[in-house]
Design a protein around this motif. Structure first.
Motif, PDB file in Angstrom:
ATOM      1  N   HIS A   5       0.832  -1.231   0.040  1.00  0.00           N
ATOM      2  CA  HIS A   5       0.145   0.075  -0.112  1.00  0.00           C
ATOM      3  C   HIS A   5       0.871   1.376   0.151  1.00  0.00           C
ATOM      4  O   HIS A   5       1.895   1.366   0.807  1.00  0.00           O
ATOM      5  CB  HIS A   5      -0.961   0.107   1.135  1.00  0.00           C
ATOM      6  CG  HIS A   5      -1.578   1.347   1.445  1.00  0.00           C
ATOM      7  ND1 HIS A   5      -2.843   1.546   0.787  1.00  0.00           N
ATOM      8  CD2 HIS A   5      -1.310   2.347   2.356  1.00  0.00           C
ATOM      9  CE1 HIS A   5      -2.852   2.877   1.149  1.00  0.00           C
ATOM     10  NE2 HIS A   5      -2.312   3.142   2.162  1.00  0.00           N
ATOM     11  N   THR A   9      -2.946   9.173  -1.575  1.00  0.00           N
ATOM     12  CA  THR A   9      -3.397   9.368  -2.821  1.00  0.00           C
ATOM     13  C   THR A   9      -4.239  10.712  -2.888  1.00  0.00           C
ATOM     14  O   THR A   9      -4.318  11.172  -1.637  1.00  0.00           O
ATOM     15  CB  THR A   9      -4.573   8.363  -2.844  1.00  0.00           C
ATOM     16  OG1 THR A   9      -4.153   7.060  -2.691  1.00  0.00           O
ATOM     17  CG2 THR A   9      -5.379   8.380  -4.166  1.00  0.00           C
ATOM     18  N   ARG A 189      -6.079   3.072  -7.573  1.00  0.00           N
ATOM     19  CA  ARG A 189      -5.443   2.091  -6.855  1.00  0.00           C
ATOM     20  C   ARG A 189      -5.729   0.815  -7.439  1.00  0.00           C
ATOM     21  O   ARG A 189      -6.841   0.338  -7.579  1.00  0.00           O
ATOM     22  CB  ARG A 189      -5.819   1.877  -5.398  1.00  0.00           C
ATOM     23  CG  ARG A 189      -5.361   0.867  -4.397  1.00  0.00           C
ATOM     24  CD  ARG A 189      -4.955   1.263  -3.072  1.00  0.00           C
ATOM     25  NE  ARG A 189      -3.895   2.079  -2.790  1.00  0.00           N
ATOM     26  CZ  ARG A 189      -3.848   3.038  -1.752  1.00  0.00           C
ATOM     27  NH1 ARG A 189      -4.544   2.561  -0.839  1.00  0.00           N
ATOM     28  NH2 ARG A 189      -2.926   3.789  -1.647  1.00  0.00           N
ATOM     29  N   ASP A 201      -0.504  -3.020  -3.467  1.00  0.00           N
ATOM     30  CA  ASP A 201      -1.017  -1.731  -4.281  1.00  0.00           C
ATOM     31  C   ASP A 201      -0.092  -1.301  -5.068  1.00  0.00           C
ATOM     32  O   ASP A 201       0.999  -0.820  -4.556  1.00  0.00           O
ATOM     33  CB  ASP A 201      -1.976  -1.134  -3.402  1.00  0.00           C
ATOM     34  CG  ASP A 201      -2.952  -1.557  -2.517  1.00  0.00           C
ATOM     35  OD1 ASP A 201      -2.939  -1.509  -1.180  1.00  0.00           O
ATOM     36  OD2 ASP A 201      -3.437  -2.680  -3.164  1.00  0.00           O
ATOM     37  N   ASP A 203      -0.330   2.711  -6.880  1.00  0.00           N
ATOM     38  CA  ASP A 203      -1.247   3.850  -7.262  1.00  0.00           C
ATOM     39  C   ASP A 203      -0.818   4.349  -8.429  1.00  0.00           C
ATOM     40  O   ASP A 203       0.457   4.533  -8.669  1.00  0.00           O
ATOM     41  CB  ASP A 203      -1.114   4.717  -5.881  1.00  0.00           C
ATOM     42  CG  ASP A 203      -1.976   4.126  -4.777  1.00  0.00           C
ATOM     43  OD1 ASP A 203      -2.527   3.232  -4.873  1.00  0.00           O
ATOM     44  OD2 ASP A 203      -1.202   4.391  -3.771  1.00  0.00           O
TER      45      ASP A 203
END
Length: 381
Positions: A5, A9, A189, A201, A203
């Motif tokens: 992650h 964002t 994502r 993840d 992004d």
């Protein structure tokens, strides 16, 4: 290699909070677009060091390549101004690391990510050409890894790969330059499997263009909307029998028609009443309040540009919008008022007045009298 992650964002919801005016909602239809931007992943140093330690190697340093350029191309269908479905191809770029070990050696890792997606896209129009949208869908990602070692590092599986389907989310803001062309700024994502036992993840923040097929050209802004025109009722007919009998007067009340310019009531190609349009209708509502009449017919007209089916639906929606407003503001019984649309079948302009079929600003302005809503009040007998 481990992709985790990535915090941070874009906070696009803050922009959405600043917009409060109603939007010009888009009609449904097909669209396509593309975008390019910056993609980012987090390399899991701790997992890399742990793996090397299990092979009897201590990690002395790790360098990363955790940013790359990503892009996507897509197409979709807008069911209504608020909901659509979208599919496309994406390339999230490639990422890598180099770990230096003791005893002397290096471990080099690289991953490439690309795939296909299918999303549901929800849109909230804000006004002045702006809208915000969110998406949720599935991403089918192909991960291709490449590992190599030097010195004391020995790689047993140099080229693992994985195809997997995972969740995909996104949030963005859109600005429409015209009804056909818009620009999107979006943060997404992608949940991916890195082919070595970890799901994480990636992004991507991207900027791109969207094109809607079949969108009608925007009309030029008029200097001032034409005022409502009240047509005078014809004089009653008098029928006189031959003398010597006294004359007999038979009065047949004629309907009174009020014609409103559609450009005064609505924005071009829309069916939501503008504040100025409601003010025009309030004048008529004041005259009707307390009056006696048999029925009221509201008829919507468009110009001759565009497909017949589309114009028919637009003229019907405009007539229904005026009818609903008069019922509310003038307390007209719903059973006494009806609404219908007639496309451009009853133009005000004469043949030859406005030449051409291409929707140029000059032709749209020339056909302005044809875009109207007529309200016909039929008196009681």
């Amino acid at each position: 290699m481990n992709i985790q992650h990535k915090p941070g964002t874009l906070g696009l919801l803050a922009l959405a909070a600043l917009m409060s005016a109603p939007a010009l909602a888009q009609e449904g239809g097909w669209y396509a677009g593309g975008a390019i931007g910056r993609a980012a992943a987090t390399i899991d140093d701790a997992r890399i060091s742990s793996g090397l330690l299990g092979a009897g190697l201590a990690t002395t340093s790790i360098t990363h390549e955790d940013r790359d350029t990503g892009y996507k191309v897509y197409g979709g269908y807008q069911f209504n101004p608020y909901l659509g479905i979208e599919g496309g191809y994406y390339d999230l770029g490639h990422y890598g690391f180099t770990a230096t070990t003791s005893p002397a050696g290096t471990l080099n890792g690289d991953i490439k990510l690309r795939g296909l997606n299918l999303d549901l896209v929800g849109t909230l129009p804000l006004g002045a050409g702006f809208s915000v949208f969110g998406r949720v869908g599935a991403a089918y990602t192909q991960a291709r890894d490449s590992f190599s070692g030097t010195g004391a590092v020995v790689v047993t599986n140099p080229n693992p790969s994985q195809r997997d389907t995972n969740l995909k989310l996104g949030l963005g803001v859109q600005y429409d330059f015209t009804p056909a062309l818009g620009m999107r700024l979006e943060a997404e994502r992608y949940r991916v499997n890195d082919a070595v036992g970890n799901i994480g993840d990636v992004d991507m923040v991207s900027l791109g263009l969207i094109y809607r097929f079949g969108a009608k050209a925007q009309a030029p802004r008029a200097a001032a909307p034409a005022p409502a025109v009240y047509a005078a009722a014809p004089a009653p007919m008098i029928v006189a029998p031959p003398p010597p009998a006294p004359p007999v007067v038979v009065q047949r009340p004629a309907p009174v028609r009020v014609s409103f310019s559609a450009d005064a009531l609505f924005d071009f190609d829309k069916s939501d009443l503008k504040p100025a349009g409601r003010q025009e209708l309030d004048k008529l509502a004041g005259d009707l309040r307390g009056a006696t009449y048999a029925s009221i017919q509201v008829t919507g007209h468009t110009d001759r540009l565009g497909p017949h089916d589309y114009n028919q639906r637009l003229s019907e929606r405009r007539a229904q919008a005026v009818s609903a407003y008069l019922v509310q503001s003038a307390a007209i019984p719903a059973g006494k008022i009806s609404a219908r649309g007639v496309d451009g079948a009853d133009p005000v302009t004469k043949p030859g007045d406005c030449k051409g079929n291409k929707a140029t600003p000059q032709l749209i302005a020339c056909l302005q009298p044809d875009r109207r809503v007529d309200v016909e009040v039929n008196a009681t007998k």
